[in-house]
Each structure stands twice: as structure tokens, then as C-alpha cells.
Design a protein around this motif. Structure first.
Motif, short mmCIF file in Angstrom:
data_model
loop_
_atom_site.label_atom_id
_atom_site.label_comp_id
_atom_site.label_asym_id
_atom_site.label_seq_id
_atom_site.Cartn_x
_atom_site.Cartn_y
_atom_site.Cartn_z
N ASP A 66 -0.67 4.57 5.14
CA ASP A 66 0.92 5.06 5.28
C ASP A 66 1.55 5.70 3.59
O ASP A 66 2.33 6.57 3.73
CB ASP A 66 1.33 3.54 5.14
CG ASP A 66 1.84 2.71 6.24
OD1 ASP A 66 1.46 3.32 7.55
OD2 ASP A 66 2.26 1.42 6.40
N ARG A 67 0.70 5.68 2.65
CA ARG A 67 1.08 5.71 1.48
C ARG A 67 0.66 7.26 1.27
O ARG A 67 1.53 8.11 0.47
CB ARG A 67 0.84 5.38 -0.69
CG ARG A 67 1.09 4.23 -0.40
CD ARG A 67 0.59 3.00 -1.86
NE ARG A 67 1.71 2.54 -1.67
CZ ARG A 67 0.51 1.52 -3.18
NH1 ARG A 67 -0.28 2.03 -4.00
NH2 ARG A 67 1.28 0.32 -4.08
N ALA A 81 2.32 1.73 -6.54
CA ALA A 81 1.73 3.36 -7.33
C ALA A 81 1.88 4.02 -7.53
O ALA A 81 2.43 5.24 -7.94
CB ALA A 81 2.64 3.18 -5.53
N LYS A 82 0.74 3.90 -9.33
CA LYS A 82 0.49 4.36 -9.98
C LYS A 82 -0.61 4.28 -10.49
O LYS A 82 -1.47 3.55 -9.90
CB LYS A 82 1.25 3.81 -11.27
CG LYS A 82 2.24 3.16 -11.62
CD LYS A 82 3.20 2.50 -12.64
CE LYS A 82 4.54 1.75 -12.07
NZ LYS A 82 4.43 1.19 -13.78
N PRO A 84 -9.20 -3.24 6.39
CA PRO A 84 -8.57 -2.59 7.33
C PRO A 84 -7.06 -2.29 6.56
O PRO A 84 -6.44 -1.87 6.35
CB PRO A 84 -8.46 -2.98 8.52
CG PRO A 84 -9.56 -3.83 8.75
CD PRO A 84 -9.99 -4.05 7.29
N THR A 85 -6.47 -4.19 6.81
CA THR A 85 -5.55 -3.74 5.67
C THR A 85 -5.13 -3.25 4.78
O THR A 85 -3.66 -2.48 4.30
CB THR A 85 -4.64 -5.38 5.08
OG1 THR A 85 -5.40 -6.56 6.75
CG2 THR A 85 -3.51 -6.02 5.28
N PRO A 102 -4.65 -0.29 -1.52
CA PRO A 102 -3.62 0.62 -1.08
C PRO A 102 -3.55 1.49 -1.94
O PRO A 102 -2.62 3.57 -1.30
CB PRO A 102 -1.89 0.06 -2.04
CG PRO A 102 -2.75 -1.83 -2.83
CD PRO A 102 -4.38 -1.34 -2.73
N GLY A 103 -4.53 2.26 -2.18
CA GLY A 103 -5.08 3.91 -2.23
C GLY A 103 -4.24 5.23 -3.28
O GLY A 103 -4.19 6.24 -3.32
N ARG A 104 -3.68 3.89 -4.96
CA ARG A 104 -2.52 4.88 -5.83
C ARG A 104 -3.57 6.08 -6.39
O ARG A 104 -3.12 7.28 -6.60
CB ARG A 104 -2.18 4.43 -6.86
CG ARG A 104 -3.36 2.92 -7.08
CD ARG A 104 -3.16 1.32 -7.67
NE ARG A 104 -3.70 0.64 -8.38
CZ ARG A 104 -4.81 0.30 -9.41
NH1 ARG A 104 -4.31 2.39 -10.78
NH2 ARG A 104 -5.25 0.11 -10.52
#
Length: 256
Positions: free
Chosen positions: A106-107, A50-51, A98-99, A77-79
Motif C-alpha cells: 500500500d505504501r 513511514a520514515k 503477509p499482513t 511495512p516497507g519504510r
């Protein structure tokens, strides 16, 4: 009898089909592959952290880009989308999986970030007007090198539609000699795959994005595990700018 080619889109779809199902397919098959890739969030994959990318942080710290409207291509995952939103960007983020988007949402909820997430093919979404824009920043951390060669046409088309005059393209991609396949474009069609992703050198990137102004092109800094930013030296980082006097509407970004 199959005689269905009537448009450039038909040709691109035909060429998509020459690649085996998996990460190399910019289709539903590709989405299925990436869903499996992102299913286990505990996997020791470098970019699951998450960076934000160290080069993206550097562009912002130095004032090379400033908050505005941003599009995160292949956001995973959108970091990077979360980092941009935290600094006041209005962010759209798109991914085939989608996963991956569930993880990114969520993040975003945990961070209280307001990000518009879009599921699907970014090229089709941009062409249909489903994405916003024009964008002051289009950011791509690791999507470009997974595109088959013919989809560079689609990529340039997305920039033509979506990148504002004076706006920036930020890019990270596999570096030749360090990561990715160095076979010719033609050989990848003969083999029906990209070998895990295409490697690029600086001159090929400059040639592909010749209609944009180069602001910075360098290797990503290798960041230690405990660092606050993501960095792997097997990647190129590039920052290109669309000329401020570019006309509204499509331009020939792929030519000088």
C-alpha cells in the motif's frame, strides 16, 4: 520412530521446533505471530512510522553506499525499502508476514515506488534462487536480533549467496544493556524462547561477521518524534563490507 536427521537443514528445522510459537520462530508460526503484530496499523509502535532509519540515510548522504541492487530483510511495512527505491535502488523486500507486506505494498503504491515484494522465509528464498542478486546492499533493520542462535548459520549462508563482492551489509539490532535478552545462547535453548529478542555487543557482532570489513559500528541516534528519520538509542547500527576481491560463490563469512 523418529530418525529423520540427514542434513544440516534437518538439524536447523529440529532446533526451530525447540522454540515456542511466536516472534522467535522462523517458521509459519512466526508468520502468524507477526501478522497479529502488524494487524492494527494505528498501534503506537516506533517502527510503524513511514520514515527510514537515520543510519541508512547517513550511509547514503556520506557516500558510504551508492545506488545499486538492494535486499531489505524483514522489511515490515516497507519504510526502508521505499527510501532506497526513491534514491534509485533496484529493491527486493522480503518478510514472513503477509499482513506486513500488504501494508508495504500500500505504501509503495501511494509513493509510486517499484519494489519487488517477496513473502516467505528469506533463507529458503535465497537458497532456491527465488530472490535476485547478487546485491550491492543487504539491509536488515531489526530482523537479526529475532533469530534463534542456530539461524545465524542460515544468515551467513544468505550473505554468502546474495552479497556481491564489494557489497555492504547494513544492520540494526538490540544493544546489550539497553534492550533484549543477554542470556547465553545455550540458556535460550533450555528456556525455549528468546525473551523478545537477543541483545548484542560490538565484539559479538564483529566475531559473527568476521569475514566482512567493518566500516562503521555505533549506537543509533535517538531521533525526536518530529524528525524525518527513525532513530532509537537502544539499537546498534553496523555497516560491513564484503571484500571487493572476494571470490564469486560461497565464502566463509563467519571466520576471519
Amino acid at each position: 520412530m523418529d530418525r529423520n536427521i540427514r542434513s544440516v537443514d534437518d538439524v536447523l528445522s529440529l532446533l526451530d521446533g525447540l522454540f515456542a510459537p511466536g516472534a522467535d520462530r522462523w517458521t509459519a508460526d512466526g508468520a502468524d505471530w507477526w501478522d497479529g503484530f502488524y494487524a492494527d496499523r494505528s498501534r503506537p509502535v516506533p517502527f510503524f512510522v513511514a520514515k527510514p532509519d537515520e543510519n541508512l540515510v547517513s550511509y547514503l548522504d556520506r557516500g558510504l553506499i551508492v545506488p545499486g541492487r538492494a535486499l531489505d530483510l524483514g522489511c515490515g511495512p516497507g519504510r526502508n525499502a521505499l527510501h532506497l527505491a526513491s534514491l534509485g535502488f533496484e529493491v527486493d523486500a522480503v518478510d514472513l508476514s503477509p499482513t506486513a507486506l500488504d501494508w508495504a505494498r500500500d505504501r509503495a503504491r501511494e509513493a509510486g515506488a517499484d519494489i519487488r515484494f517477496h513473502h516467505g522465509d528469506a533463507f529458503a528464498l535465497a537458497a532456491s534462487g527465488a530472490l535476485g542478486g547478487p546485491y550491492d546492499l543487504v539491509y536488515d533493520s531489526g530482523c537479526f536480533h529475532h533469530l534463534p542462535p542456530h539461524r545465524r548459520i542460515s544468515y551467513l549462508g544468505l550473505l554468502e549467496r546474495s552479497l556481491a563482492p564489494g557489497g555492504h551489509l547494513g544492520l540494526t539490532c538490540f544493544a546489550a544493556g539497553a534492550m533484549g535478552s543477554e542470556l547465553s545462547d545455550a540458556e535460550h535453548y533450555r528456556r525455549g524462547g528468546l525473551g523478545g529478542g537477543l541483545a548484542y555487543d560490538p565484539e559479538s557482532l564483529r566475531r559473527i561477521f568476521a569475514g566482512l570489513e567493518e566500516r562503521e559500528l555505533r549506537r543509533m541516534h535517538d531521533e525526536p518524534e518530529e524528525a524525518p528519520h527513525f532513530g532509537e538509542a537502544f539499537l546498534w547500527t553496523a555497516l560491513f563490507r564484503r571484500p571487493a576481491d572476494a571470490p564469486t560463490g560461497p565464502v566463509r563469512l563467519g571466520t576471519a
